[in-house]
Design an enzyme around this catalytic site. Structure first.
Site, PDB file in Angstrom:
ATOM      1  CG  ASP A  11      -5.125 -11.263   7.109  1.00  0.00           C
ATOM      2  OD1 ASP A  11      -5.954 -11.758   6.339  1.00  0.00           O
ATOM      3  OD2 ASP A  11      -5.022 -10.032   7.310  1.00  0.00           O
ATOM      4  CG  HIS A  19      -1.738  -1.041   1.572  1.00  0.00           C
ATOM      5  ND1 HIS A  19      -1.307  -2.188   2.184  1.00  0.00           N
ATOM      6  CD2 HIS A  19      -3.065  -1.192   1.386  1.00  0.00           C
ATOM      7  CE1 HIS A  19      -2.338  -3.014   2.343  1.00  0.00           C
ATOM      8  NE2 HIS A  19      -3.420  -2.437   1.865  1.00  0.00           N
ATOM      9  CG  HIS A  36     -11.003 -11.412   2.113  1.00  0.00           C
ATOM     10  ND1 HIS A  36     -10.613 -10.369   1.311  1.00  0.00           N
ATOM     11  CD2 HIS A  36     -10.349 -11.233   3.285  1.00  0.00           C
ATOM     12  CE1 HIS A  36      -9.767  -9.598   1.974  1.00  0.00           C
ATOM     13  NE2 HIS A  36      -9.580 -10.113   3.172  1.00  0.00           N
ATOM     14  CG  ASP A  63       1.775  -1.104   3.371  1.00  0.00           C
ATOM     15  OD1 ASP A  63       1.055  -0.816   4.334  1.00  0.00           O
ATOM     16  OD2 ASP A  63       1.435  -1.876   2.443  1.00  0.00           O
ATOM     17  CD  GLU A  72      -7.569  -8.454  -1.113  1.00  0.00           C
ATOM     18  OE1 GLU A  72      -6.627  -7.838  -1.664  1.00  0.00           O
ATOM     19  OE2 GLU A  72      -7.552  -8.775   0.077  1.00  0.00           O
ATOM     20  CG  ASP A 100      -3.276  -9.862   2.829  1.00  0.00           C
ATOM     21  OD1 ASP A 100      -2.695  -9.367   3.807  1.00  0.00           O
ATOM     22  OD2 ASP A 100      -4.326  -9.405   2.349  1.00  0.00           O
TER      23      ASP A 100
HETATM   24  C1  XLS Z   1      -7.743  -6.892   4.156  1.00  0.00           C
HETATM   25  C2  XLS Z   1      -7.187  -7.068   2.835  1.00  0.00           C
HETATM   26  C3  XLS Z   1      -6.004  -6.184   2.529  1.00  0.00           C
HETATM   27  C4  XLS Z   1      -5.775  -6.129   1.046  1.00  0.00           C
HETATM   28  C5  XLS Z   1      -4.946  -4.989   0.604  1.00  0.00           C
HETATM   29  O1  XLS Z   1      -8.503  -7.695   4.664  1.00  0.00           O
HETATM   30  O2  XLS Z   1      -6.862  -8.407   2.666  1.00  0.00           O
HETATM   31  O3  XLS Z   1      -4.875  -6.616   3.208  1.00  0.00           O
HETATM   32  O4  XLS Z   1      -5.202  -7.307   0.587  1.00  0.00           O
HETATM   33  O5  XLS Z   1      -5.511  -3.769   0.915  1.00  0.00           O
HETATM   34 NI    NI Z   2      -5.800  -9.194   1.064  1.00  0.00          NI
HETATM   35 NI    NI Z   3      -7.826  -9.733   4.230  1.00  0.00          NI
END
Ligand code: XLS
Ligand code: NI
Ligand code: NI
Length: 420
Positions: free
Chosen positions: A291, A83, A253, A86, A214, A320
């Site tokens: 994650d 990002h 997700h 980051d 995403e 991720d």
């Molecule tokens: C959050 C997302 C994030 C995206 C990037 O849940 O996974 O990390 O991958 O913004």
């Molecule tokens: Ni992600």
């Molecule tokens: Ni995520």
């Protein structure tokens, strides 16, 4: 050259006609590997990733790049994802923020040139700052919308500068908490407008890669517009964005949406939109986006089966993922990557074995064989009429009893190939 001893991952090994490293372009997520230090809703960080430098300083931003590139080289990982925030902290205003990220991205680019490590994708963080509390593209304020758009513009420039293969939209705040204050049609139209503007600008500055959405159903908002793959595909088609966008499917997700990882991969692939993967996993008993580093070989095998069938990814496998809070040493980061890289390598090997074995594909081909000729072929042509179907139904008498779906027999084949 990696100095890690992998059990299954061998970059040069050929699987299904391609190098393992081509099937599996692994990426390090800047925010997790170099930033996430174990803080959660109930407690502060348990790891120290500040390297003795002031939090939010440019010195720390550059040090993170040093550490990141060293780690990627050690692991034999060829890509990273970032990002904007980051890479470098936010300044007092947009101009200063942009200047800070310019400086750090120069530093990162020099490291890319020295190591050959490339960027998988970039994105803009439009969810952390309080200005985005009501959304970014979905913001009720046009001033916030404009600020979000400016950060997309800059993040696209950074992605092009660092040679990113893709550009991701993940809409953390693009959703609603209550319909009593939200015009959903209005907000989704605005999100599409932002994405169209991003495509126009990206193509103008020479970005030839894919844009990705995403999907995620919730968290941080109660409901996010990019709920799951099917919803997102519908949105892209509705707004004419399907030529420029594919999906970045994240395993955790999928779970939050009440789907399997494989279901989401298949749904994206069926639409020709499987672009990239955020490789992680959740904990089914926790129910939020933890994650975690993926280690489930069944899931990895299913994933790689879908990826091989889809002909590979235009993107890659972004970890991720972050260490669990009590795994708080630098060695734990290496163990985590090593474990997950081997998990996916084993998944790839086993998925290829399943395909070579042929029993699964053969069973599926047989299962639909009735459509190869006669009325079945007519149905597949898409031009059949109800009258023709009725004539067939009358002539045939009652249809024969359907054959068994053989689920357990097929699952036993999976176990045989995985475990002998
Ligand atoms: C959050 C997302 C994030 C995206 C990037 O849940 O996974 O990390 O991958 O913004
Ligand atoms: Ni992600
Ligand atoms: Ni995520």
């Amino acid at each position: 050259m990696s100095t890690i001893k992998y059990r299954h991952y061998d970059a040069e090994r050929i699987i299904q006609g391609r190098k393992m490293s081509d099937w599996l372009p692994f990426a390090l997520a800047w925010w997790h590997a170099l930033d996430a230090a174990g803080a959660d809703q109930f407690g502060v960080a348990t790891a120290d990733k500040t390297h003795g430098l002031p939090y939010g300083s440019i010195a720390l931003a550059k040090k993170k790049a040093d550490v990141g590139f060293e780690l990627m080289q050690k692991l034999g990982i060829n890509y990273f994802c970032f990002h904007d925030r980051d890479l470098a902290p936010e300044g007092r205003d947009l101009a200063e923020t942009n200047a800070l990220v310019d400086e750090v991205s120069d530093y990162v680019l020099a490291k890319q040139k020295a190591t050959g490590i490339a960027c998988l994708w970039g994105t803009a963080n439009m969810f952390s700052h309080p200005r985005y509390m009501n959304g970014a593209g979905s913001a009720n304020s046009p001033d916030v919308f404009a600020r979000a758009a400016a950060s997309v513009k800059k993040a696209l420039e950074l992605t092009v500068k660092l040679g990113g293969r893709g550009y991701v939209f993940w809409g953390g705040r693009e959703g609603y908490d209550t319909l009593w204050n939200t015009d959903t049609k209005f907000e989704t139209e605005n999100i599409a407008t932002l994405m169209k503007a991003a495509v126009a600008y990206g193509r103008k500055i020479g970005f030839t890669g894919d844009f990705y959405i995403e999907p995620k159903p919730k968290e941080p908002t109660k409901h996010q517009y990019d709920f799951d793959a099917a919803t997102t595909i519908g949105f892209l088609w509705q707004h004419g964005l399907d030529k420029d966008f594919k999906l970045n499917i994240e395993a955790n997700h999928a779970t939050l949406a009440g789907h399997t990882f494989r279901h989401e991969l298949r749904t994206a692939a069926d639409a020709g939109m499987l672009g990239s993967i955020d490789a992680n996993t959740g904990d089914s008993l926790l129910g939020w986006d933890t994650d975690e580093f993926p280690y489930n070989v069944y899931d990895a095998t299913e994933c790689m089966y879908e990826v091989i069938k889809a002909g590979g990814l235009t993107g890659g496998f972004n970890f991720d993922a972050k260490n669990r809070r009590p795994s708080n040493t630098p060695e734990d980061i290496e163990y985590a990557f090593k474990m997950s890289i081997d998990t996916f390598a084993l998944g790839l090997i086993k998925a290829a074995e399943l395909i070579d074995d042929g029993r699964i594909d053969g069973f599926i081909a047989d299962r639909y064989a009735g459509y190869n000729a006669g009325i079945g072929a007519k149905i597949r042509s898409g031009s059949v009429t109800l009258e023709e179907l009725e004539a067939h139904a009358l002539a045939q008498g009652n249809p024969p009893a359907p054959p068994s779906g053989r689920q357990e027999y097929l699952e036993d084949i999976i176990n045989e190939i995985l475990f002998g």
